[in-house]
Design a protein around this motif. Structure first.
Motif, PDB file in Angstrom:
ATOM      1  N   THR A   1       1.406 -24.616  48.738  1.00  0.00           N
ATOM      2  CA  THR A   1       2.375 -23.675  48.165  1.00  0.00           C
ATOM      3  C   THR A   1       2.980 -24.134  46.853  1.00  0.00           C
ATOM      4  OG1 THR A   1       4.154 -24.719  49.413  1.00  0.00           O
ATOM      5  CG2 THR A   1       3.067 -22.816  50.438  1.00  0.00           C
ATOM      6  N   TRP A   2       2.619 -25.285  46.346  1.00  0.00           N
ATOM      7  CA  TRP A   2       3.360 -25.858  45.230  1.00  0.00           C
ATOM      8  C   TRP A   2       2.606 -25.930  43.906  1.00  0.00           C
ATOM      9  CZ3 TRP A   2       1.368 -30.233  42.995  1.00  0.00           C
ATOM     10  CH2 TRP A   2       0.367 -30.889  43.708  1.00  0.00           C
ATOM     11  N   LEU A   3       1.303 -25.661  43.896  1.00  0.00           N
ATOM     12  CA  LEU A   3       0.531 -25.857  42.671  1.00  0.00           C
ATOM     13  C   LEU A   3       0.773 -24.762  41.641  1.00  0.00           C
ATOM     14  CD1 LEU A   3      -2.835 -26.953  44.302  1.00  0.00           C
ATOM     15  CD2 LEU A   3      -1.181 -28.414  43.135  1.00  0.00           C
ATOM     16  N   ARG A   4       1.095 -25.174  40.431  1.00  0.00           N
ATOM     17  CA  ARG A   4       1.321 -24.268  39.305  1.00  0.00           C
ATOM     18  C   ARG A   4       0.860 -24.945  38.028  1.00  0.00           C
ATOM     19  NH1 ARG A   4       1.896 -21.290  42.802  1.00  0.00           N
ATOM     20  NH2 ARG A   4       3.707 -20.238  43.577  1.00  0.00           N
ATOM     21  N   PHE A   5       0.360 -24.151  37.084  1.00  0.00           N
ATOM     22  CA  PHE A   5       0.031 -24.683  35.766  1.00  0.00           C
ATOM     23  C   PHE A   5       1.316 -24.907  34.978  1.00  0.00           C
ATOM     24  CE2 PHE A   5      -3.927 -21.972  36.249  1.00  0.00           C
ATOM     25  CZ  PHE A   5      -4.784 -23.037  36.423  1.00  0.00           C
ATOM     26  N   THR A   6       1.288 -25.880  34.068  1.00  0.00           N
ATOM     27  CA  THR A   6       2.364 -25.999  33.095  1.00  0.00           C
ATOM     28  C   THR A   6       2.114 -24.929  32.029  1.00  0.00           C
ATOM     29  OG1 THR A   6       1.152 -27.528  31.666  1.00  0.00           O
ATOM     30  CG2 THR A   6       2.502 -28.508  33.448  1.00  0.00           C
ATOM     31  N   GLU A   7       3.098 -24.657  31.206  1.00  0.00           N
ATOM     32  CA  GLU A   7       2.904 -23.685  30.117  1.00  0.00           C
ATOM     33  C   GLU A   7       1.780 -24.140  29.192  1.00  0.00           C
ATOM     34  OE1 GLU A   7       4.040 -20.576  29.524  1.00  0.00           O
ATOM     35  OE2 GLU A   7       4.905 -20.760  31.520  1.00  0.00           O
ATOM     36  N   GLU A   8       1.735 -25.436  28.919  1.00  0.00           N
ATOM     37  CA  GLU A   8       0.703 -25.978  28.036  1.00  0.00           C
ATOM     38  C   GLU A   8      -0.693 -25.771  28.622  1.00  0.00           C
ATOM     39  OE1 GLU A   8       0.267 -29.996  25.346  1.00  0.00           O
ATOM     40  OE2 GLU A   8       1.167 -30.197  27.331  1.00  0.00           O
ATOM     41  N   GLU A   9      -0.847 -26.012  29.905  1.00  0.00           N
ATOM     42  CA  GLU A   9      -2.131 -25.783  30.571  1.00  0.00           C
ATOM     43  C   GLU A   9      -2.494 -24.306  30.562  1.00  0.00           C
ATOM     44  OE1 GLU A   9      -1.815 -29.320  33.915  1.00  0.00           O
ATOM     45  OE2 GLU A   9      -0.974 -27.346  34.339  1.00  0.00           O
ATOM     46  N   ARG A  10      -1.533 -23.473  30.921  1.00  0.00           N
ATOM     47  CA  ARG A  10      -1.755 -22.031  30.983  1.00  0.00           C
ATOM     48  C   ARG A  10      -2.196 -21.508  29.619  1.00  0.00           C
ATOM     49  NH1 ARG A  10       2.881 -21.005  32.899  1.00  0.00           N
ATOM     50  NH2 ARG A  10       2.329 -21.340  35.068  1.00  0.00           N
ATOM     51  N   ASP A  11      -1.527 -21.947  28.556  1.00  0.00           N
ATOM     52  CA  ASP A  11      -1.876 -21.499  27.203  1.00  0.00           C
ATOM     53  C   ASP A  11      -3.257 -21.991  26.789  1.00  0.00           C
ATOM     54  OD1 ASP A  11       0.464 -20.068  26.880  1.00  0.00           O
ATOM     55  OD2 ASP A  11       1.473 -21.646  25.749  1.00  0.00           O
ATOM     56  N   ALA A  12      -3.581 -23.257  27.086  1.00  0.00           N
ATOM     57  CA  ALA A  12      -4.897 -23.792  26.726  1.00  0.00           C
ATOM     58  C   ALA A  12      -5.998 -23.016  27.445  1.00  0.00           C
ATOM     59  CB  ALA A  12      -4.977 -25.275  27.049  1.00  0.00           C
ATOM     60  N   LEU A  13      -5.798 -22.732  28.731  1.00  0.00           N
ATOM     61  CA  LEU A  13      -6.784 -21.958  29.482  1.00  0.00           C
ATOM     62  C   LEU A  13      -6.871 -20.526  28.960  1.00  0.00           C
ATOM     63  CD1 LEU A  13      -5.972 -23.249  33.064  1.00  0.00           C
ATOM     64  CD2 LEU A  13      -8.133 -23.614  31.827  1.00  0.00           C
ATOM     65  N   ALA A  14      -5.737 -19.902  28.716  1.00  0.00           N
ATOM     66  CA  ALA A  14      -5.717 -18.510  28.272  1.00  0.00           C
ATOM     67  C   ALA A  14      -6.290 -18.341  26.866  1.00  0.00           C
ATOM     68  CB  ALA A  14      -4.294 -17.959  28.325  1.00  0.00           C
ATOM     69  N   ASN A  15      -6.266 -19.395  26.069  1.00  0.00           N
ATOM     70  CA  ASN A  15      -6.794 -19.328  24.704  1.00  0.00           C
ATOM     71  C   ASN A  15      -8.190 -19.932  24.581  1.00  0.00           C
ATOM     72  OD1 ASN A  15      -4.548 -18.062  23.431  1.00  0.00           O
ATOM     73  ND2 ASN A  15      -3.430 -19.972  23.687  1.00  0.00           N
ATOM     74  N   HIS A  16      -8.807 -20.257  25.710  1.00  0.00           N
ATOM     75  CA  HIS A  16     -10.129 -20.899  25.701  1.00  0.00           C
ATOM     76  C   HIS A  16     -10.142 -22.108  24.772  1.00  0.00           C
ATOM     77  CE1 HIS A  16     -12.030 -16.725  26.733  1.00  0.00           C
ATOM     78  NE2 HIS A  16     -11.661 -17.358  27.839  1.00  0.00           N
TER      79      HIS A  16
END
Length: 119
Positions: free
Chosen positions: A52-67
């Motif tokens: 129940t605890w796993l989440r991306f950091t904003e930096e990870e989320r942005d890197a993934l979302a921007n390929h």
């Protein structure tokens, strides 16, 4: 940062051709959907098993979302997982080995020791 979660994303997306296409066409939406629906599922386990605890950091989320494979490498994402997924998404848009060479060239500024890829 959760290198495990980023690597899990790269691994699970790469194993499903429909998710590869979805991530190619709608990266941010795919990252958000995967984080909400799949991030906490336990790999190779029965349905219903989850954390129940796993989440991306904003930096990870942005890197993934921007390929952004350079940012993912700097964050410690496993380069083989990143490369194989990105080849599946983008090699078709380039000549033979052209994408792989460009992928490597964008990482050329990194000096050893490279970011730690251990999970």
């Amino acid at each position: 940062m959760s290198k495990y979660l980023v690597d899990k994303f790269l691994f699970t997306i790469d194993r499903d051709p429909e998710l590869v296409e979805r991530y190619r066409e709608q990266p941010r939406e795919t990252v958000e959907w995967w984080e909400a629906e799949r991030a906490n599922a336990v790999l190779n386990c029965h349905a219903g098993e989850a954390s129940t605890w796993l989440r991306f950091t904003e930096e990870e989320r942005d890197a993934l979302a921007n390929h952004d494979h350079v940012a993912l490498f700097a964050l410690g994402a496993h380069p083989f997982l990143t490369l194989t997924l990105f080849i599946a998404m983008f090699e078709r848009d380039h000549g033979p080995l052209e994408y792989q060479k460009a992928f490597g060239a964008r990482l050329a500024h990194f000096q050893m020791p490279y970011p730690d890829i251990a999970t």
